[in-house]
Design a protein around this motif. Structure first.
Motif, PDB file in Angstrom:
ATOM      1  N   ILE A  49      11.801   9.916   8.753  1.00 56.83           N
ATOM      2  CA  ILE A  49      11.518   9.870   7.312  1.00 56.83           C
ATOM      3  C   ILE A  49      10.409  10.876   7.007  1.00 56.83           C
ATOM      4  CG2 ILE A  49      10.960   8.364   5.368  1.00 56.83           C
ATOM      5  CD1 ILE A  49      11.590   6.680   8.633  1.00 56.83           C
ATOM      6  N   THR A  50      10.675  11.787   6.100  1.00 57.11           N
ATOM      7  CA  THR A  50       9.710  12.837   5.772  1.00 57.11           C
ATOM      8  C   THR A  50       9.095  12.593   4.392  1.00 57.11           C
ATOM      9  OG1 THR A  50      11.487  14.194   4.865  1.00 57.11           O
ATOM     10  CG2 THR A  50      10.892  14.559   7.154  1.00 57.11           C
ATOM     11  N   ASN A  51       7.932  13.209   4.184  1.00 53.96           N
ATOM     12  CA  ASN A  51       7.231  13.177   2.895  1.00 53.96           C
ATOM     13  C   ASN A  51       6.873  11.762   2.443  1.00 53.96           C
ATOM     14  OD1 ASN A  51       7.382  15.999   2.634  1.00 53.96           O
ATOM     15  ND2 ASN A  51       9.463  15.848   1.784  1.00 53.96           N
ATOM     16  N   VAL A  52       6.496  10.897   3.382  1.00 57.34           N
ATOM     17  CA  VAL A  52       6.082   9.551   2.998  1.00 57.34           C
ATOM     18  C   VAL A  52       4.628   9.601   2.520  1.00 57.34           C
ATOM     19  CG1 VAL A  52       7.642   8.513   4.680  1.00 57.34           C
ATOM     20  CG2 VAL A  52       5.276   8.979   5.317  1.00 57.34           C
ATOM     21  N   THR A  53       4.280   8.674   1.650  1.00 57.44           N
ATOM     22  CA  THR A  53       2.891   8.605   1.164  1.00 57.44           C
ATOM     23  C   THR A  53       2.077   7.574   1.933  1.00 57.44           C
ATOM     24  OG1 THR A  53       3.616   7.025  -0.514  1.00 57.44           O
ATOM     25  CG2 THR A  53       3.516   9.355  -1.153  1.00 57.44           C
ATOM     26  N   ASP A  54       2.773   6.595   2.543  1.00 52.37           N
ATOM     27  CA  ASP A  54       2.109   5.564   3.338  1.00 52.37           C
ATOM     28  C   ASP A  54       2.678   5.605   4.757  1.00 52.37           C
ATOM     29  OD1 ASP A  54       0.981   3.343   4.471  1.00 52.37           O
ATOM     30  OD2 ASP A  54       1.381   2.003   2.772  1.00 52.37           O
ATOM     31  N   THR A  55       1.838   5.877   5.730  1.00 51.56           N
ATOM     32  CA  THR A  55       2.321   6.016   7.115  1.00 51.56           C
ATOM     33  C   THR A  55       2.142   4.731   7.925  1.00 51.56           C
ATOM     34  OG1 THR A  55       0.159   6.915   7.742  1.00 51.56           O
ATOM     35  CG2 THR A  55       1.882   8.511   7.170  1.00 51.56           C
ATOM     36  N   SER A  56       2.136   3.612   7.261  1.00 55.52           N
ATOM     37  CA  SER A  56       2.011   2.330   7.976  1.00 55.52           C
ATOM     38  C   SER A  56       3.283   2.056   8.777  1.00 55.52           C
ATOM     39  CB  SER A  56       1.785   1.203   6.974  1.00 55.52           C
ATOM     40  OG  SER A  56       1.895  -0.052   7.611  1.00 55.52           O
ATOM     41  N   THR A  57       3.101   1.668  10.034  1.00 56.86           N
ATOM     42  CA  THR A  57       4.262   1.342  10.879  1.00 56.86           C
ATOM     43  C   THR A  57       4.899   0.014  10.468  1.00 56.86           C
ATOM     44  OG1 THR A  57       2.798   0.281  12.488  1.00 56.86           O
ATOM     45  CG2 THR A  57       3.317   2.612  12.842  1.00 56.86           C
ATOM     46  N   ALA A  58       4.110  -0.862   9.841  1.00 55.63           N
ATOM     47  CA  ALA A  58       4.641  -2.170   9.421  1.00 55.63           C
ATOM     48  C   ALA A  58       5.755  -2.016   8.391  1.00 55.63           C
ATOM     49  CB  ALA A  58       3.510  -3.026   8.861  1.00 55.63           C
ATOM     50  N   ILE A  59       5.664  -0.972   7.568  1.00 53.66           N
ATOM     51  CA  ILE A  59       6.703  -0.735   6.549  1.00 53.66           C
ATOM     52  C   ILE A  59       8.043  -0.442   7.223  1.00 53.66           C
ATOM     53  CG2 ILE A  59       7.426   0.821   4.699  1.00 53.66           C
ATOM     54  CD1 ILE A  59       4.504   1.204   4.003  1.00 53.66           C
ATOM     55  N   GLY A  60       8.015   0.383   8.234  1.00 53.27           N
ATOM     56  CA  GLY A  60       9.251   0.727   8.950  1.00 53.27           C
ATOM     57  C   GLY A  60       9.835  -0.471   9.674  1.00 53.27           C
ATOM     58  N   GLU A  61       8.971  -1.280  10.283  1.00 59.58           N
ATOM     59  CA  GLU A  61       9.458  -2.470  10.993  1.00 59.58           C
ATOM     60  C   GLU A  61      10.107  -3.447  10.019  1.00 59.58           C
ATOM     61  OE1 GLU A  61       5.924  -2.281  14.406  1.00 59.58           O
ATOM     62  OE2 GLU A  61       5.913  -3.840  12.867  1.00 59.58           O
ATOM     63  N   LYS A  62       9.484  -3.632   8.858  1.00 57.76           N
ATOM     64  CA  LYS A  62      10.034  -4.560   7.860  1.00 57.76           C
ATOM     65  C   LYS A  62      11.356  -4.041   7.311  1.00 57.76           C
ATOM     66  CE  LYS A  62       8.811  -6.850   3.480  1.00 57.76           C
ATOM     67  NZ  LYS A  62      10.045  -6.432   2.784  1.00 57.76           N
ATOM     68  N   ALA A  63      11.441  -2.725   7.106  1.00 56.24           N
ATOM     69  CA  ALA A  63      12.667  -2.141   6.546  1.00 56.24           C
ATOM     70  C   ALA A  63      13.861  -2.386   7.467  1.00 56.24           C
ATOM     71  CB  ALA A  63      12.463  -0.633   6.330  1.00 56.24           C
ATOM     72  N   VAL A  64      13.626  -2.371   8.771  1.00 58.89           N
ATOM     73  CA  VAL A  64      14.720  -2.580   9.721  1.00 58.89           C
ATOM     74  C   VAL A  64      15.061  -4.061   9.841  1.00 58.89           C
ATOM     75  CG1 VAL A  64      15.437  -2.317  12.138  1.00 58.89           C
ATOM     76  CG2 VAL A  64      14.139  -0.488  11.012  1.00 58.89           C
ATOM     77  N   THR A  65      14.043  -4.891  10.049  1.00 55.27           N
ATOM     78  CA  THR A  65      14.305  -6.320  10.261  1.00 55.27           C
ATOM     79  C   THR A  65      14.827  -7.020   9.004  1.00 55.27           C
ATOM     80  OG1 THR A  65      11.966  -6.753   9.803  1.00 55.27           O
ATOM     81  CG2 THR A  65      12.617  -6.520  12.116  1.00 55.27           C
ATOM     82  N   ASP A  66      14.577  -6.455   7.830  1.00 54.44           N
ATOM     83  CA  ASP A  66      15.094  -7.058   6.593  1.00 54.44           C
ATOM     84  C   ASP A  66      16.619  -6.977   6.518  1.00 54.44           C
ATOM     85  OD1 ASP A  66      12.680  -7.869   5.693  1.00 54.44           O
ATOM     86  OD2 ASP A  66      12.411  -6.274   4.195  1.00 54.44           O
ATOM     87  N   VAL A  67      17.188  -5.927   7.091  1.00 55.23           N
ATOM     88  CA  VAL A  67      18.645  -5.753   6.987  1.00 55.23           C
ATOM     89  C   VAL A  67      19.369  -6.109   8.277  1.00 55.23           C
ATOM     90  CG1 VAL A  67      18.476  -4.001   5.190  1.00 55.23           C
ATOM     91  CG2 VAL A  67      18.422  -3.305   7.582  1.00 55.23           C
ATOM     92  N   ILE A  68      18.654  -6.050   9.422  1.00 58.47           N
ATOM     93  CA  ILE A  68      19.279  -6.413  10.705  1.00 58.47           C
ATOM     94  C   ILE A  68      18.307  -7.305  11.464  1.00 58.47           C
ATOM     95  CG2 ILE A  68      20.287  -5.576  12.859  1.00 58.47           C
ATOM     96  CD1 ILE A  68      20.761  -2.936  11.479  1.00 58.47           C
ATOM     97  N   SER A  69      18.621  -8.581  11.546  1.00 64.33           N
ATOM     98  CA  SER A  69      17.724  -9.496  12.243  1.00 64.33           C
ATOM     99  C   SER A  69      17.863  -9.320  13.757  1.00 64.33           C
ATOM    100  CB  SER A  69      18.044 -10.945  11.851  1.00 64.33           C
ATOM    101  OG  SER A  69      19.386 -11.243  12.195  1.00 64.33           O
ATOM    102  N   GLY A  70      16.789  -9.598  14.445  1.00 65.37           N
ATOM    103  CA  GLY A  70      16.820  -9.526  15.911  1.00 65.37           C
ATOM    104  C   GLY A  70      16.467  -8.171  16.476  1.00 65.37           C
TER     105      GLY A  70
END
Length: 345
Positions: free
Chosen positions: A65-86
């Motif tokens: 993901i390019t040109n992000v304004t927030d580089t928090s890793t928690a955002i990426g983890e939540k984005a994945v687990t929200d749509v695919i559990s486990g």
């Protein structure tokens, strides 16, 4: 300036023998510590079921993901687990404002969902989220080539050192030292659960050349000091080896520091601050390997070489001559002291 003068004096005293550290005499301590480190380096990966391999070795899906304004890793983890559990995604920051998300292999539908979720959570357009599947084949090829390179390097180094130093025992001690560096460096990766990537493998191989260079310099000094050992009654073979290690100690410290400074700059500034993952992988393995390699030369390779040769019959007789000379000098000193005492009375 005062510290520089003190360090120079320290080096001069080590070279002349005025100051000495008993690296060879205390080898049982160093060998015991080394044995524990080797056992742990082998046992920990076996207990944990292997190393923390990167996506290039295990395969999976990767999103950038390019040109992000927030580089928090928690955002990426939540984005994945929200749509695919486990899923247990690995989210890392790359250079600048770019994030990388790695997951297990996803289907086409899952890939589209994760891509949309990442774009939404990071607040970017979907065309700023790139996805691709990484197969394990390339990583396996790198591993195979690295193993072949390691075997060829060890064989050539063994032969060349045996020819150069004219004794196979120096080759054996040097190769044992290099293998110790490789095993313990890999063990540190396993204990700390640092991810092993192809860049880290390249770093492991680079360590071989540095470790060999450091050992050869010290062994060259040992050969110089022991060139007349057959006729000398100056010191025993072990004492000559210990003197050589002390004489080259300042050089080993300086060489290690000079090698560590640029590597540390790449590791802490280039990778941790700027987020360049490839630089981090290769510089971390070099950083660990240079430290372990410098310590191995002093505490493992040189004492091991002394151990391999001290029991040779010619060197046993030479050590007896040295001890006889020391005893004779002690007797003369005692007799002189007693004579002086009698004269004064």
């Amino acid at each position: 300036m005062a510290k520089f003068i003190n360090f120079a004096t320290f080096g001069n005293e080590l070279y002349t023998g005025k100051r000495s550290y008993d690296f060879v005499g205390k080898r049982k301590i160093w060998f015991s510590i080394a044995a524990v480190m080797v056992i742990l380096s082998i046992a920990v990966p076996l207990i944990k079921g292997g190393f923390n391999l990167g996506i290039d070795f295990r395969g999976g899906s990767e999103f950038t993901i390019t040109n992000v304004t927030d580089t928090s890793t928690a955002i990426g983890e939540k984005a994945v687990t929200d749509v695919i559990s486990g899923q247990l995604p690995r989210v890392s920051k790359l250079a600048g404002n770019t994030m990388q998300v790695q997951t297990e292999k996803l289907s086409d539908d899952e890939t589209i969902k994760v891509k949309e979720s990442l774009a939404k959570e990071y607040g970017v357009n979907q065309d700023q989220v790139a996805s691709n599947f990484v197969g394990p084949t390339w990583g396996a090829d790198v591993t195979n080539q690295a193993l072949i390179g390691l075997i060829v390097f060890v064989l050539l180094a063994t032969i060349l050192m045996a020819l150069y130093f004219r004794t196979w025992k120096m080759s054996l001690a040097a190769i044992a030292g290099m293998l110790f560096v490789q095993i313990t460096t890999a063990g540190i990766y396993s204990v700390t659960d640092v991810e092993v990537t192809p860049s880290a493998i390249i770093g492991f191989l680079t360590i071989l050349s540095y470790s060999l260079y450091d050992i050869v310099v010290v062994f060259d000094k040992i050969r110089e000091n022991t060139s007349d050992i057959a006729t000398s009654s100056r010191r025993s073979f072990g004492s000559e080896v210990n003197l050589a290690v002390n004489q080259t100690l300042v050089r080993s410290i300086n060489t290690s520091m000079v090698a560590l400074l640029p590597v540390a700059s790449i590791l802490f500034i280039g990778s941790f601050l700027l987020g360049a993952g490839t630089l981090r992988d290769i510089s971390l393995s070099l950083f660990i390997g240079i430290i372990v390699g410098g310590l191995t030369t002093v505490f493992i390779a040189s004492p091991l070489y002394a151990l391999l040769r001290e029991n040779e019959p010619a060197l046993v007789k030479q050590a007896e001559r040295v001890q006889a000379r020391i005893d004779a000098e002690a007797r003369r000193s005692t007799e002189s002291a007693e004579a002086a005492s009698s004269a004064s009375v």
